[in-house]
Write a protein that holds these residues in place. Structure first.
Motif, PDB file in Angstrom:
ATOM      1  N   VAL A  22      31.102  46.819  54.952  1.00 15.27           N
ATOM      2  CA  VAL A  22      31.577  47.503  53.734  1.00 15.27           C
ATOM      3  C   VAL A  22      30.804  46.924  52.545  1.00 15.27           C
ATOM      4  N   PRO A  23      30.784  47.626  51.388  1.00 14.66           N
ATOM      5  CA  PRO A  23      30.112  47.063  50.202  1.00 14.66           C
ATOM      6  C   PRO A  23      30.814  45.779  49.735  1.00 14.66           C
ATOM      7  N   ILE A  24      30.022  44.750  49.407  1.00 11.09           N
ATOM      8  CA  ILE A  24      30.545  43.446  48.992  1.00 11.09           C
ATOM      9  C   ILE A  24      30.072  43.155  47.569  1.00 11.09           C
ATOM     10  N   THR A  25      30.959  42.594  46.739  1.00  5.88           N
ATOM     11  CA  THR A  25      30.530  42.083  45.433  1.00  5.88           C
ATOM     12  C   THR A  25      31.048  40.659  45.295  1.00  5.88           C
ATOM     13  N   ILE A  26      30.160  39.749  44.853  1.00  6.03           N
ATOM     14  CA  ILE A  26      30.559  38.342  44.705  1.00  6.03           C
ATOM     15  C   ILE A  26      30.237  37.859  43.296  1.00  6.03           C
ATOM     16  N   ASP A  27      31.088  36.966  42.785  1.00  5.67           N
ATOM     17  CA  ASP A  27      30.818  36.291  41.516  1.00  5.67           C
ATOM     18  C   ASP A  27      31.455  34.907  41.588  1.00  5.67           C
ATOM     19  N   ASN A  28      31.157  34.049  40.614  1.00  8.01           N
ATOM     20  CA  ASN A  28      31.787  32.727  40.644  1.00  8.01           C
ATOM     21  C   ASN A  28      33.280  32.862  40.325  1.00  8.01           C
ATOM     22  N   ASP A  29      34.065  31.856  40.715  1.00  6.74           N
ATOM     23  CA  ASP A  29      35.521  32.016  40.612  1.00  6.74           C
ATOM     24  C   ASP A  29      36.029  31.990  39.171  1.00  6.74           C
ATOM     25  N   ALA A  30      35.269  31.422  38.238  1.00 10.51           N
ATOM     26  CA  ALA A  30      35.709  31.445  36.831  1.00 10.51           C
ATOM     27  C   ALA A  30      35.594  32.867  36.269  1.00 10.51           C
ATOM     28  N   ASN A  31      34.464  33.533  36.533  1.00 14.15           N
ATOM     29  CA  ASN A  31      34.321  34.924  36.088  1.00 14.15           C
ATOM     30  C   ASN A  31      35.347  35.820  36.779  1.00 14.15           C
ATOM     31  N   THR A  32      35.564  35.573  38.070  1.00 10.48           N
ATOM     32  CA  THR A  32      36.508  36.388  38.830  1.00 10.48           C
ATOM     33  C   THR A  32      37.930  36.157  38.327  1.00 10.48           C
ATOM     34  N   GLY A  33      38.290  34.890  38.096  1.00 17.07           N
ATOM     35  CA  GLY A  33      39.615  34.575  37.550  1.00 17.07           C
ATOM     36  C   GLY A  33      39.810  35.203  36.181  1.00 17.07           C
ATOM     37  N   ALA A  34      38.741  35.188  35.375  1.00 18.95           N
ATOM     38  CA  ALA A  34      38.800  35.795  34.033  1.00 18.95           C
ATOM     39  C   ALA A  34      39.100  37.284  34.138  1.00 18.95           C
ATOM     40  N   LEU A  35      38.431  37.944  35.063  1.00 23.83           N
ATOM     41  CA  LEU A  35      38.631  39.386  35.259  1.00 23.83           C
ATOM     42  C   LEU A  35      40.056  39.666  35.746  1.00 23.83           C
ATOM     43  N   GLY A  36      40.535  38.845  36.666  1.00 25.12           N
ATOM     44  CA  GLY A  36      41.896  39.001  37.186  1.00 25.12           C
ATOM     45  C   GLY A  36      42.929  38.893  36.078  1.00 25.12           C
ATOM     46  N   GLU A  37      42.825  37.836  35.252  1.00 23.30           N
ATOM     47  CA  GLU A  37      43.793  37.646  34.171  1.00 23.30           C
ATOM     48  C   GLU A  37      43.643  38.718  33.092  1.00 23.30           C
ATOM     49  N   ALA A  38      42.383  39.137  32.833  1.00 18.78           N
ATOM     50  CA  ALA A  38      42.141  40.135  31.777  1.00 18.78           C
ATOM     51  C   ALA A  38      42.750  41.484  32.137  1.00 18.78           C
ATOM     52  N   LEU A  39      42.607  41.887  33.393  1.00 14.30           N
ATOM     53  CA  LEU A  39      43.035  43.236  33.776  1.00 14.30           C
ATOM     54  C   LEU A  39      44.435  43.276  34.388  1.00 14.30           C
TER      55      LEU A  39
END
Ligand SMILES: [Zn+2]
Length: 284
Positions: free
Chosen positions: A96-113
């Motif tokens: 399946v399509p995969i997207t990866i980023d560092n956990d700080a950017n990912t955590g930021a996106l999680g909390e933001a949205l």
């Protein structure tokens, strides 16, 4: 649509399955630091083997990731991950399509949205635990990564130019002065015990606020969200931190000082990796 979300950290790793925007399954296990990427891939494969099909996969990784090439840039806390093509290898497992980023950017996106940052863009997110990371979410709800995926690295802002040497090689970084790893090494006690002492907290928030002040002056975020284990100290940390920020950021600046703990607890990264994996048209 079913989306698999993975959080790969130095002490634990987790996976969650999202269906129609809800988390329907979640599991977490301890990381074997000596295991490296091959061990981790086998663990993830076995963990989610009974979870049924999914359409996409997002990954938050506990170290720098080159977003353009979708590769781990280097591994400071866990061995063997330098330049490892995580997205390519996970795609080969699940097709399946995969997207990866560092956990700080990912955590930021999680909390933001989905967390404490909802309705508060642009957002600055800081993770305050074993290490210190940062993530910037723009007013349009996307992560601002800079030219080389190295934006938001608040942990390596210099707050004490003559201070002790950080793992990055520079002196007196915010991470060197304030993260859990160094607090324990410097004072011989876990951060949790140290922060139970109000006098210690009073001294601790001075350096922490110096770092956050830089983010406020550069970004003027609508809100700052702080996640990670140390943020779980709660108001005993946040009240003195806000007071210290008020002192450092003088009345000259009209920038708001809105600093709150993360709302998604240990799941900020899982929610962010879910958001990262969604097709762009379905974001927000
Ligand atoms: Zn540093």
């Amino acid at each position: 649509m079913r989306i698999l979300s993975i959080d790969i950290g130095g002490t634990k790793f987790s996976a969650a399955l999202f269906e129609d925007g809800r988390m329907i399954r979640r599991e977490s296990r301890a990381t074997d630091r000596e295991g490296g990427p091959e061990w981790m891939l086998r663990q993830i494969e076995s963990m989610v083997s009974g979870w049924g099909p999914f359409d996409r996969c997002g990954i938050g990784f506990g170290g720098p990731v080159d977003f353009a090439t979708q590769r781990v840039a280097l591994s400071t806390h866990v061995a063997g991950w330098g330049d490892f093509p995580v997205a390519e290898r996970v795609a080969a497992l699940f097709h399946v399509p995969i997207t990866i980023d560092n956990d700080a950017n990912t955590g930021a996106l999680g909390e933001a949205l989905h967390g404490a940052g909802r309705g508060f863009l642009p957002l600055f997110y800081m993770t305050l635990s074993t290490g210190i990371g940062g993530g910037i979410v723009s007013a349009d709800g996307s992560v601002w990564r800079g030219a080389d995926s190295w934006a938001g690295e608040i942990g390596h802002l210099t707050v004490r130019p003559d201070g002790p040497v950080c793992l990055c090689g520079a002196r007196g970084c915010l991470e060197r002065m304030c993260c859990g790893l160094w607090l324990e090494r410097d004072y011989g006690k876990p951060a949790r015990d140290l922060l139970a002492d109000p006098e210690f907290v009073q001294r601790y928030v001075v350096d922490l606020a110096l770092g956050l002040k830089a983010a406020i002056m550069l970004l003027n975020p609508a809100r700052i969200v702080i996640g990670g284990g140390i943020a779980k100290t709660g108001e005993a940390l946040f009240a003195p931190l806000r007071a210290e920020l008020r002192r450092q950021v003088t009345d000259w600046s009209r920038a708001r000082l809105d600093v709150v703990p993360a709302a998604l607890g240990d799941d900020s990264v899982l929610w962010g990796a879910f958001a990262l994996a969604r097709p762009v048209s379905s974001i927000r």
